[in-house]
Design an enzyme around this catalytic site. Structure first.
Site, PDB file in Angstrom:
ATOM      1  N   CYS A  95      39.803 -34.833 -41.676  1.00 43.58           N
ATOM      2  CA  CYS A  95      39.413 -35.184 -40.422  1.00 43.58           C
ATOM      3  C   CYS A  95      40.664 -36.565 -40.403  1.00 43.58           C
ATOM      4  CB  CYS A  95      38.339 -36.822 -40.959  1.00 43.58           C
ATOM      5  SG  CYS A  95      38.227 -37.642 -42.012  1.00 43.58           S
ATOM      6  N   HIS A  98      35.724 -40.839 -43.764  1.00 46.97           N
ATOM      7  CA  HIS A  98      35.488 -40.671 -42.457  1.00 46.97           C
ATOM      8  C   HIS A  98      36.274 -41.289 -41.697  1.00 46.97           C
ATOM      9  CE1 HIS A  98      34.785 -36.991 -40.007  1.00 46.97           C
ATOM     10  NE2 HIS A  98      34.639 -37.822 -39.012  1.00 46.97           N
ATOM     11  N   ASP A 135      34.545 -37.556 -31.690  1.00 49.12           N
ATOM     12  CA  ASP A 135      35.052 -37.505 -33.269  1.00 49.12           C
ATOM     13  C   ASP A 135      35.613 -35.528 -33.422  1.00 49.12           C
ATOM     14  OD1 ASP A 135      35.838 -36.939 -36.059  1.00 49.12           O
ATOM     15  OD2 ASP A 135      32.648 -37.350 -36.090  1.00 49.12           O
TER      16      ASP A 135
END
Lengths: 315, 645
Positions: B397, B441, B456
């Site tokens: 991520c 994250h 995201d």
């Protein structure tokens, strides 16, 4: 003690107990021991650390240990509370010897661990099962003849953790008797002792204490009369019987005893009584204010010795 | 010399129980010294070994002291203290002569138990500490009871402890907690805690992805939001230097909001200690709890470093107002580097796309450009954005968030990286959410239409990352490998216990370890008491007094009640007989002895007379006779009770 008399009396009145006595709330005291105080300081330090570090587990442990200490005080109290002192007896003793104090304790309801009983310098320990009774035997020193008031009896315990000491002082309505001090047997001057009515000193008496046979023992006979030889056959106790007609009765006379001092005279008379009783003779006692008819046996001996013990101090 | 070897062994055993957790923590030479000292002390008791002379003990003590200082250097802290305490335990055992020495040893043992707090406050350790307190207490009782066996004293210790616990809990709840420390606390506890740092570079989040350690737990007061909207904001990173993102923002507190938005989520978050100042909050926090500050970028920081577990109540609302993204801060990039990414961004911009269009273009690139969500993307150096976008196309991520922010900024759109956690596991046994390090994250926020829009990029590359979590994505199952059915069932059972254990730990953390000044206050408030007012304080004192009276009164009553002597078998049997007769309507009068009682039974119930007489005779024979027969007595009573009356 530097307490004013009336406060002392108040305290003493509180401690006075009738027999049978039961240890209750009013006469049980409890204070931390030295170890308990060290433990307390240690807990306080822990508490401060817990507060400072706002550490809740430290708080919890501190409170657990503190509560254990508090609950142990309750246990110590419960170890004494309800304990029964059924009877107390202070047996007579000759001056200079230790008087035996017999105290009968009973653990009412619960088990009791490690009770320490102290009278003066003498102490004993006892543990009792639930409902169990046991007699404790303590020695009480004697220094002068006459009535022996029993010192304060203190029952105490440090059980279970030793952090607290619970104690209960008791002033018991028990008085002992201290017979006059004994002098060595050789000091006894038997020949100068005059018999009553008949002539003859101890020499004659000693021969005439004639053995008259054996009969079953009666409690009134006294231990000195037991015929151990006969009793050893295992068919019960037997007592020696003396032919009363033959045995001469003696009267120990205050004025006839050769002694230079007042107390020595009393001691000599007491020695004669004891010796005569030991030999199973009949004897009487003539004192300035009192005459005791001749007789024998433990009760008679006690009567004579008591009379001697309670004679007033030398003027 | 202590005459009673047994008592000494019991004391040593209690010491061993208390010391056991430290055995692995102290240096090897300390452990060896303590064990051999205890061994020698036992030898003194059982084999009559000589007491070491005083000079030897002094030399030993000084030598050990020197060794400890040589081992640890000049600093003095937790480990040094425990090592010294351990040495004392060893030396004191060798020179213990009297009951008082043993008492001192046991007090030391209590202290040793307490020092465990410095290392662990978990549920398991706490249970062990209580067990150690029990062992030491039982040894203390054994020291004072003069009983020949240990078992009754162990029982006595358990009773004592059980009676103390309610009192301890009462004190625990009522003892006033202070909001802070009394004096300065220098915390020397290890900082080896996992968690992300305040910079983002390739690998900084993926390194956490396999750690099952708990980051924080959340109690929702009301329905929990959907899993894929659980974005826990930690830090906003604004500056990129070509290799990593970091925070370079001046401190600015958020403005207070007058009214709470209606569309809000209320919850309490308990964060595990991580040694830094930042806290976590659901997208977007609107209030700052006590002891924290809400910054203008809507991230929360604690006023003190989070060195202990911290619980705070929060309110979040997606529609919280934002500060205008003014200036060049949010579009700034290094002068050069990553030319291909810049080129691509400028190309997109040239196509006349707006902010929304640029976002869509970037997401399309990730979705259709052959990108792979991977934990091991391989090392990158130099132009890391270019390498990722045009060469490796593998990343976690942080790679996606970093690349997307870079692209957007290159196109002149204000954007920033946000790091935190996403998702979490709901624990049905405790009704709370567990967020682990593996949920760490990173995502992107883009300034659009007067607010920061959350984007995201991971959601298009690995949608299941949001729905089931990283752990599941990278598990063998998630990777599409076949797993045996039995193994899966086993795993489910394991999961069940894991969740149950976590729920127990959480309750322990919340209710015991986390019982702070604030929680105590809120407890009083829930009871309708306000200790700051006179009346409230009075009521509180009354409540405490009542509690103490009840707790101590119960202990008093329990300790002072009579316990019948069940130890005498003859009395027990005879009591059975008396109870049977009582049921038959003929109870024994207090004044009656066994013989009289049997006589009366014979008169009133002739059919029972002979048997009662026999029992009375057997009783009298046992009690007062020369030869009693216990077995016969048992049999007689048994038969008597067995017959029909």
């Amino acid at each position: 003690m530097a307490l004013p008399r009336f406060i002392r009396n108040l305290v003493l009145a509180r401690l006075r107990a009738d027999l049978p006595a039961r240890l209750g709330r009013k006469r049980i005291f409890i204070l931390p021991t030295r170890a308990g105080m060290v433990f307390g300081a240690f807990l306080l330090a822990m508490l401060l650390a817990a507060i400072n570090y706002t550490n809740n587990l430290a708080f919890l442990l501190t409170f657990i240990l503190g509560s254990v200490a508090v609950v142990s005080a309750i246990h110590a109290y419960a170890n004494l509370a309800g304990l029964e002192l059924e009877h107390g007896r202070l047996l007579p003793a000759y001056c200079g010897e230790e008087a035996r104090l017999q105290l009968m304790f009973r653990a009412a309801g619960r088990e009791r661990r490690r009770l320490k009983v102290r009278v003066g310098q003498s102490a004993a320990e006892v543990s009792l099962g639930a409902g169990e009774g046991r007699e404790l035997d303590l020695g009480v020193p004697t220094t002068r003849r006459g009535r022996l008031p029993l010192d304060k009896v203190v029952v105490s315990t440090r059980y279970p953790l030793g952090l607290f000491r619970a104690w209960s002082p008791l002033i018991l309505p028990v008085t002992g008797l201290v017979y006059p001090r004994l002098l060595p047997v050789e000091a006894l001057d038997w020949h100068l002792v005059q018999g009553s009515g008949e002539d003859g000193g101890l020499g004659a008496v000693a021969q005439s204490g004639e053995f008259g046979g054996i009969r079953p023992y009666r409690p009134a006979d006294g231990p000195s009369r037991i015929s151990w030889k006969a009793s050893a056959r295992g068919q019960g106790l037997f007592a020696k019987e003396y032919r009363s007609g033959v045995a001469r009765t003696l009267v120990f006379d205050w004025n006839e005893v050769r002694a230079s001092e007042y107390e020595e005279r009393i001691s000599l008379l007491a020695g004669l009584v004891r010796e005569a009783e030991r030999r199973g003779l009949g004897y009487g006692l003539r004192l300035p204010t009192l005459f005791i008819e001749p007789g024998s046996g433990a009760a008679h001996a006690h009567r004579c010795l008591e009379a001697l013990a309670l004679l007033p101090e030398a003027a | 010399m202590i005459h009673d070897k047994r008592r000494f062994s019991v004391v040593l055993a209690a010491l061993a129980v208390a010391f056991a957790p430290h055995l692995m923590r102290v240096p090897a030479f300390v452990a060896a010294f303590v064990c051999s000292a205890w061994g020698y002390a036992l030898g003194m008791q059982y084999r009559g070994w000589a007491v070491p002379p005083r000079w030897l003990r002094v030399i030993l003590a000084l030598g050990c002291l020197g060794l400890v200082f040589a081992h640890y250097g000049r600093s003095f802290g937790r480990d040094e203290g425990v090592a010294l305490l351990s040495l004392m335990l060893g030396l004191k055992a060798v020179e213990s002569k009297s009951v008082r020495d043993m008492l001192a040893l046991l007090f030391l043992a209590y202290f040793v138990v307490v020092t465990n707090v410095l290392y662990s406050q978990g549920l398991l350790m706490s249970a062990y500490m209580v067990l150690s307190v029990l062992a030491v207490t039982a040894a203390l009782i054994h020291l004072h009871s003069a009983r020949p066996t240990l078992a009754p004293d162990l029982r006595g210790g358990a009773v004592l402890l059980a009676q103390s616990l309610p009192l301890a809990l009462l004190l625990f709840v009522f003892f006033p907690r202070l909001p802070g420390a009394l004096w300065g606390v220098q915390d020397d506890r290890d900082e080896g805690v996992t968690g992300f740092s305040d910079t983002l570079e390739p690998g900084s989040v993926s390194s956490l992805s396999l750690s099952g350690e708990v980051a924080f737990r959340v109690d929702f007061f009301g329905p929990a939001p959907d899993r894929d909207s659980l974005y826990w904001r930690g830090l906003v990173l604004d500056t990129f230097d070509g290799s990593k993102w970091f925070r370079n923002l001046p401190f600015e507190a958020a403005e207070k909001i007058a009214d709470l938005p209606t569309d809000r989520t209320e919850y309490a978050l308990t964060v595990e200690p991580h040694g830094k100042e930042w806290l976590f909050a659901l997208d977007l926090p609107v209030i700052a709890p006590r002891g924290t500050v809400l910054r203008s970028d809507r991230t929360l920081v604690s006023l003190r470093l989070v060195r202990s577990r911290m619980r705070y109540d929060l309110v979040s609302a997606p529609a919280a107002p934002a500060v205008e993204a003014a200036g060049s801060r949010w579009t700034a990039l290094p002068e050069d580097g990553n030319p291909r990414a810049r080129e691509l961004a400028l190309k997109w911009r040239g196509e006349g796309r707006g902010t929304r269009g640029l976002i869509a273009a970037a997401l399309d690139l990730f979705r259709e450009g052959g990108f792979v969500y991977s934990l091991q993307p391989g090392a990158m150096e130099g132009d890391i954005i270019d390498q990722f976008l045009f060469a490796s196309r593998q990343g976690y991520c942080e790679h996606y968030a970093s690349a997307m922010t870079f692209l957007l900024r290159s196109a002149g759109v204000p954007a920033r990286v946000v790091v935190g956690y996403q998702g979490g596991e709901f624990n049905p046994m405790g009704q709370y959410l567990i967020v682990r390090q593996s949920d760490a994250h990173a995502w992107v926020e883009v300034w659009e239409d007067g607010r920061w829009l959350r984007v995201d990029p991971t959601s298009v590359v690995a949608p299941q990352r949001l729905s089931v979590g990283a752990e599941a994505v990278f598990s063998p199952q998630g990777q599409g490998e076949a797993v045996h059915e039995g193994l899966r069932a086993l795993r489910r059972v394991g999961r069940f216990f894991q969740l149950g254990w976590d729920a127990a730990n959480n309750s322990w953390n919340q209710w015991v370890l986390g019982f702070s000044h604030d929680r105590q206050r809120s407890l009083w408030q829930r009871l309708g008491l306000d200790p700051s007012t006179r009346a409230g304080a009075g009521k509180l004192a009354g409540l405490l007094a009542l509690g103490l009276a009840v707790v101590l009164g119960t202990v008093f009553w329990y300790m002072l009640r009579s316990r019948r002597a069940h130890t005498d078998p003859v009395a027990v049997q005879y009591a059975r007989f008396c109870r049977a007769m009582e049921r038959a309507g003929l109870p024994r009068r207090p004044s009656e002895g066994p013989v009289d009682y049997a006589g009366r039974i014979g008169l009133e119930r002739p059919e029972l007379g002979p048997a009662a007489r026999e029992i009375a005779d057997a009783y009298v024979a046992l009690r007062y006779g020369v030869r009693g027969d216990m077995d016969a007595f048992n049999r007689l009573v048994g038969e008597f009770i067995g017959r029909k009356m």
